[in-house]
Design an enzyme around this catalytic site. Structure first.
Site, PDB file in Angstrom:
ATOM      1  N   CYS A  12       3.542   2.308  -7.747  1.00 32.84           N
ATOM      2  CA  CYS A  12       3.941   3.339  -8.692  1.00 32.84           C
ATOM      3  C   CYS A  12       2.706   4.099  -9.149  1.00 32.84           C
ATOM      4  O   CYS A  12       1.592   3.610  -9.033  1.00 32.84           O
ATOM      5  CB  CYS A  12       4.588   2.730  -9.938  1.00 32.84           C
ATOM      6  SG  CYS A  12       6.090   1.819  -9.588  1.00 32.84           S
ATOM      7  N   GLY A  38       4.550   6.645  -4.876  1.00 33.20           N
ATOM      8  CA  GLY A  38       5.965   6.326  -5.005  1.00 33.20           C
ATOM      9  C   GLY A  38       6.795   7.558  -4.751  1.00 33.20           C
ATOM     10  O   GLY A  38       6.540   8.603  -5.346  1.00 33.20           O
ATOM     11  N   ASN A 112       3.030   0.594 -14.020  1.00 36.43           N
ATOM     12  CA  ASN A 112       2.655   0.289 -12.632  1.00 36.43           C
ATOM     13  C   ASN A 112       2.193  -1.160 -12.596  1.00 36.43           C
ATOM     14  O   ASN A 112       1.277  -1.526 -13.340  1.00 36.43           O
ATOM     15  CB  ASN A 112       1.524   1.224 -12.193  1.00 36.43           C
ATOM     16  CG  ASN A 112       0.962   0.890 -10.813  1.00 36.43           C
ATOM     17  OD1 ASN A 112      -0.173   1.226 -10.521  1.00 36.43           O
ATOM     18  ND2 ASN A 112       1.738   0.251  -9.977  1.00 36.43           N
ATOM     19  N   GLY A 113       2.829  -1.962 -11.760  1.00 30.45           N
ATOM     20  CA  GLY A 113       2.446  -3.370 -11.660  1.00 30.45           C
ATOM     21  C   GLY A 113       3.672  -4.244 -11.628  1.00 30.45           C
ATOM     22  O   GLY A 113       4.797  -3.752 -11.525  1.00 30.45           O
ATOM     23  N   TYR A 252      -5.827   1.074   1.441  1.00 30.06           N
ATOM     24  CA  TYR A 252      -4.669   1.871   1.838  1.00 30.06           C
ATOM     25  C   TYR A 252      -4.013   2.678   0.724  1.00 30.06           C
ATOM     26  O   TYR A 252      -3.728   3.862   0.900  1.00 30.06           O
ATOM     27  CB  TYR A 252      -3.618   0.940   2.495  1.00 30.06           C
ATOM     28  CG  TYR A 252      -2.264   1.569   2.681  1.00 30.06           C
ATOM     29  CD1 TYR A 252      -2.088   2.611   3.587  1.00 30.06           C
ATOM     30  CD2 TYR A 252      -1.170   1.129   1.954  1.00 30.06           C
ATOM     31  CE1 TYR A 252      -0.835   3.201   3.745  1.00 30.06           C
ATOM     32  CE2 TYR A 252       0.075   1.706   2.114  1.00 30.06           C
ATOM     33  CZ  TYR A 252       0.237   2.746   3.002  1.00 30.06           C
ATOM     34  OH  TYR A 252       1.454   3.315   3.145  1.00 30.06           O
TER      35      TYR A 252
END
Ligand code: SF4
Length: 482
Positions: A12, A38, A112-113, A252
């Site tokens: 995210c 995302g 996010n997480g 990445y």
């Protein structure tokens, strides 16, 4: 995105802006820059000092926000979110920001997480009468804030975040406050910047660039920032713990034009390629990348080995949710629609193909087949990260362990399955040397050495069980190379 990117999905992206009349417009631009993190849903919540309004929908940022929608989101503070689900299924219900109303007024959150004690907390709260409206672990934080006996929202957020364990880089919006926090291990990135007189918080610095902002610093692991009345305050959520930044952000997830964990992604990714080149050169004619995420590592590999870098594979950037029939899938169309080889470059050549990672191996196998069909004399695959042997529990949607080809197959077996002439991975010491600060990073997906224990049944396992139909057993290596 590398060949296997569709199996190693992004997580995210979050953004928070305080102190701008164009808060929603800036948040929208920032979300554009974070779109790679995302692509399933996007949302923005704005506050005007009195109330909160949230708009969110499934789709890309460009589909969710048009000019009229943005004009309707008036306010001087905003938070935004782009999502690929890591927990909770992929429905609008789970899109973020999640906005709730409690005795503290309206509060919105973008996270996010992944929390590793989410099930325990949720179960306890449900037993005590809480009703959840999403299946996302992020909602748990809002419940904890609402239930806190603390006097102020800042204290309630601190109280809540001290009860959760796991990965969180998040932004919280109230009618007059923007709060940002990063977990004590710092798994996910979060940085602080300025745009004019506004404070900006975002997942990656590329979001600051797009709005003409300036990077100030990273939000520190275990830090809680509060922006209100044009002032920024910093508090500690928890004592400093050993940092465990996700090394895959550099391999990445993050954009190479971003600064992440205080480091240039381009520089580290290039170093990964160079060290891979020094560790595993190949007798070949040219190097080409699996575009786009592997471009930088391939340039590093080419520079280190002296081989020319060529654009031997072209990626179609306009592939959306194209319908591909089952019969077409069997004919490798799903990969060919995304990558096409440049025959004039590849034909008769010994090709070094550089990619960032291998997850299941199924997509890479098809890609190698396409490159061979274009006339490559040899294909030497070089992977700019170590073999992925374990799933992630900290916010990345990886397949279950048995689907990771390197969890059960040796490198030579994988090479045989992929039908390449040689296969080499970057060593773990090589990767850590490339980061320049080995002790800071989480490398659990390569080692199984998880820095933070998780609940016996994690959200991820439940999600994987629910999505049982996704299970694809890795086929055994095919020893009859064609
Ligand atoms: Fe990143 Fe892998 Fe650690 Fe997950 S397990 S946080 S993907 S390094």
């Amino acid at each position: 995105m590398g060949a296997e990117g569709r199996h190693w999905r992004e997580e995210c992206g979050v953004v928070g802006i305080a102190g701008s009349r164009e808060a929603a417009q800036l948040a929208c631009l920032a979300l554009h820059a974070l779109q790679h993190r995302g692509q399933e849903s996007a949302g923005i919540a704005v506050a005007d000092g009195h109330s909160l309004v949230t708009h969110k929908a499934m789709g890309l940022v460009v589909d969710v926000f048009d000019e009229a929608t943005l004009r309707s989101l008036s306010g001087t503070s905003a938070i935004g979110h782009v999502r690929y689900s890591t927990t909770g299924s992929s429905h609008l219900l789970n899109a973020q920001p999640i906005q709730v109303t409690s005795h503290r007024g309206s509060v919105a959150l973008a996270h996010n997480g992944n929390l590793v004690n989410a099930q325990t907390l949720r179960h306890r709260m449900e037993q005590e009468g809480s009703i959840f409206s999403t299946t996302s672990d992020s909602e748990i934080i809002l419940h904890l804030i609402a239930r806190s006996r603390a006097n102020t929202i800042e204290e309630a957020a601190t109280d809540a975040l001290r009860q959760v364990r796991g990965a969180f880089s998040l932004v919280i919006l109230t009618r007059d406050r923007l709060i940002a926090a990063r977990d004590p291990h710092g798994f996910r990135p979060l940085c602080l910047g300025r745009q004019g007189d506004s404070f900006v918080i975002c997942s990656e610095s590329c979001a600051l660039d797009i709005i003409g902002g300036t990077y100030l610093r990273d939000v520190e692991p275990g830090e809680l920032l509060i922006v209100g009345d044009g002032q920024l305050q910093s508090h500690r959520l928890a004592p400093r713990e050993t940092e465990r930044c996700c090394v895959f952000e550099h391999i990445y997830f993050s954009r190479p034009d971003s600064r992440v964990f205080g480091e240039s992604v381009d520089r580290i990714r290039r170093r990964c390629g160079a060290i891979l080149g020094a560790e595993s050169p190949a007798a070949a004619d040219l190097v080409c990348s699996v575009p786009d995420s592997s471009n930088t590592a391939a340039l590093g590999y080419a520079a280190a080995t002296g081989l020319p870098f060529e654009l031997g594979l072209i990626r179609n950037h306009y592939v959306g949710r194209t319908f591909i029939s089952p019969a077409q899938k069997l004919r490798d169309t799903s990969v060919r629609i995304k990558f096409n080889p440049v025959k004039e470059i590849i034909e008769g050549k010994r090709v070094v193909l550089v990619d960032d990672s291998i997850v299941r191996g199924t997509t890479m196998r098809k890609l190698v087949k396409i490159i061979r069909a274009a006339g490559a004399a040899e294909v030497h695959l070089r992977i700019a990260s170590p073999p992925i042997t374990h799933p992630c529990y900290y916010g990345i949607d990886t397949p279950v362990r048995k689907e990771l080809i390197a969890s059960s197959h040796e490198v030579e077996e994988i090479a045989t399955y992929l039908r390449v002439d040689s296969l080499r991975y970057l060593s773990l010491p090589g990767l850590l040397r490339a980061t320049g600060a080995a002790a800071r990073y989480c490398t659990a997906c390569f080692t199984g050495d998880y820095p933070l224990p998780f609940d016996a049944i994690t959200d991820k396992e439940i999600f994987d069980q629910e999505a049982g139909s996704r299970e694809v057993v890795v086929p055994p290596p095919d020893r009859s190379r064609s």
